[in-house]
Enzyme design. Sequence first.
Site, PDB file in Angstrom:
ATOM      1  N   GLU A   1     -14.934   4.450  -2.041  1.00 17.07           N
ATOM      2  CA  GLU A   1     -13.981   3.534  -2.197  1.00 17.07           C
ATOM      3  C   GLU A   1     -14.203   2.339  -1.194  1.00 17.07           C
ATOM      4  OE1 GLU A   1      -9.896   4.378  -1.200  1.00 17.07           O
ATOM      5  OE2 GLU A   1      -9.466   3.918  -3.280  1.00 17.07           O
TER       6      GLU A   1
ATOM      7  N   LYS B   1       7.738   6.482   7.053  1.00 19.73           N
ATOM      8  CA  LYS B   1       6.943   5.766   7.942  1.00 19.73           C
ATOM      9  C   LYS B   1       5.775   4.787   6.920  1.00 19.73           C
ATOM     10  CE  LYS B   1       2.764   6.010   9.969  1.00 19.73           C
ATOM     11  NZ  LYS B   1       2.703   4.715  10.167  1.00 19.73           N
TER      12      LYS B   1
ATOM     13  N   CYS C   1      -5.451   1.526  -4.962  1.00 24.27           N
ATOM     14  CA  CYS C   1      -6.232   2.592  -5.021  1.00 24.27           C
ATOM     15  C   CYS C   1      -6.487   2.685  -6.483  1.00 24.27           C
ATOM     16  CB  CYS C   1      -5.113   3.852  -4.765  1.00 24.27           C
ATOM     17  SG  CYS C   1      -3.346   3.469  -5.685  1.00 24.27           S
TER      18      CYS C   1
ATOM     19  N   GLU D   1      -1.785  10.884  -2.873  1.00 26.93           N
ATOM     20  CA  GLU D   1      -2.293   9.817  -3.906  1.00 26.93           C
ATOM     21  C   GLU D   1      -3.530   9.329  -2.807  1.00 26.93           C
ATOM     22  OE1 GLU D   1      -1.321   9.320  -6.675  1.00 26.93           O
ATOM     23  OE2 GLU D   1       0.757   9.609  -7.189  1.00 26.93           O
TER      24      GLU D   1
END
Length: 475
Positions: A378, A170, A279, A245
């Site tokens: 983040e 997906k 990331c 992750e």
Amino acid sequence: MKQLGALVNGKPIETAGTVDVTDPSSGEVFARTADCGPAEIDQAVMAAREAAASWRHVPVAERARVLREISRLIGRHTADLARLEAQQTGKPLRQARRDTEITGRYFDFYASAIETFYGSTIPLDDSTFVYTTWEPHGVTAHIIPWNYPLQILGRSVAPSLAMGNCCVLKPAEEAPLTALRLGELALEAGLPAGALNVVTGFGETAGAALTAHPGIDHISFTGSVEVGRLISKAAADRTIPVTMELGGKSPNIVFADAEIDRALPVIVNSILQNAGQTCSAGSRLIVQDSIHDLLVGRIAETFAAVDIGPALEDPALGPLISEVQRERVLSYIDQGRAHASIRYGGGALNGGRYGHGFFVQPTLIDGVDPASTLGQEEVFGPVLAVTAFRDADEAVRLANGTDYGLVSGVWTSDVKTAHRMVRDIVAGQVFVNTYGASGGVELPFGGFKRSGHGREKGAEGLRGFGQIKTAVIAL
Ligand code: NAI
Ligand code: MG
């Protein structure tokens, strides 16, 4: 306007509703994809289950041949794939081209890796013969984010297929187009129908239906910590393995004895590449106080000279993925404005070359309190947070002082400092006098702490997509 079906069992399938795909460089919708729900997900999982029953028995050399052929077709279509990737993500064309090439390499690499991947014999005692074999999980689900759609597909689908699994993927609702195209190329390469299904749609519907489906045996997820937790829970309900992750708050740590001219472009690229939506972005600069002013000044000058523009004009810095992400990034910048000092940038860019795209200036924020939101969370934008340190002990404390632990960069000319930092930093990858996780498909990649668990990429990445069986035979 392009309207694309999902790819299930080798065929496009349409749905009543559709999902708009927006070009972040212009803010305009330029394609629509299927809005898959539980019915389409069920079809895809069933198709993968059926394909998985035979794919695992296809000889390794033949599986490797198909993967290499996928790589070859990616190579032949690099220009088109890169264009599509740039258009749907807003990343500069040359970055999209590089992503496409890396994706091809994943299929080559895992073709070779599986050809040299064996179990072992274990010398237990004289009266038994013990050996191990590797088997696929069965059907693997891949929930992919929008920041590196092709690369993340490559790094998880290639090893999964190599190991003998079949996949249901997906893609993110924001950037599903290259995954659909790659699914077609895989069929053209000779991958059996059903071995790689691509189901488009929203996370809360298509994604949640996929991760909750009883026909899934493993989940690979890259994305936010928040959704990672939801998916981990869905997997726990059926005790299936997951690879997570989940991003980071990765530092570049610059000692006074570093070669500044060498460090500068790498540090700048580590936060501006993909507009900071990486990331492993180098989103924190931890710099020794004696060179703080010099380095911050030079970064500000470099930021000021960055060419910013629409992805297909191949600037150095493109837009963010969406208005939602832009608002999110601007709100972090506002916290920097209130509690630290903005040395460069700090605003959205609109009009002229930027039109209605989702552009944000490269932004340098100095004097960031490591305990503040900006020092901890983040941002996922072209925003570099700077904090100064006195000595190596303080540098280690700062580097390890967030909940994340994905990547770190250390800049020093002293070999003792380098090794000491590698030893003490809590992160999945530590770079010394260089930085950058995406290029080397050979390098195991994944997080410590809240950055996730499990490793993808490299030979290690293959193991996660298999399970070991131990055979004990009494003689
Ligand atoms: P997200 O985690 O919501 O999206 C990633 C993928 O998960 C997409 O395919 C999405 O459709 C899917 N998803 C969302 N909700 C789901 C659910 N309930 N069940 C199953 N699948 C689901 O990330 P989002 O909202 O796009 O970005 C928010 C923040 O997440 C970013 O600002 C960034 O900090 C972080 N992020 C980190 C990434 C990384 O590379 N580690 C990639 C994307 C986002
Ligand atoms: Mg989300």
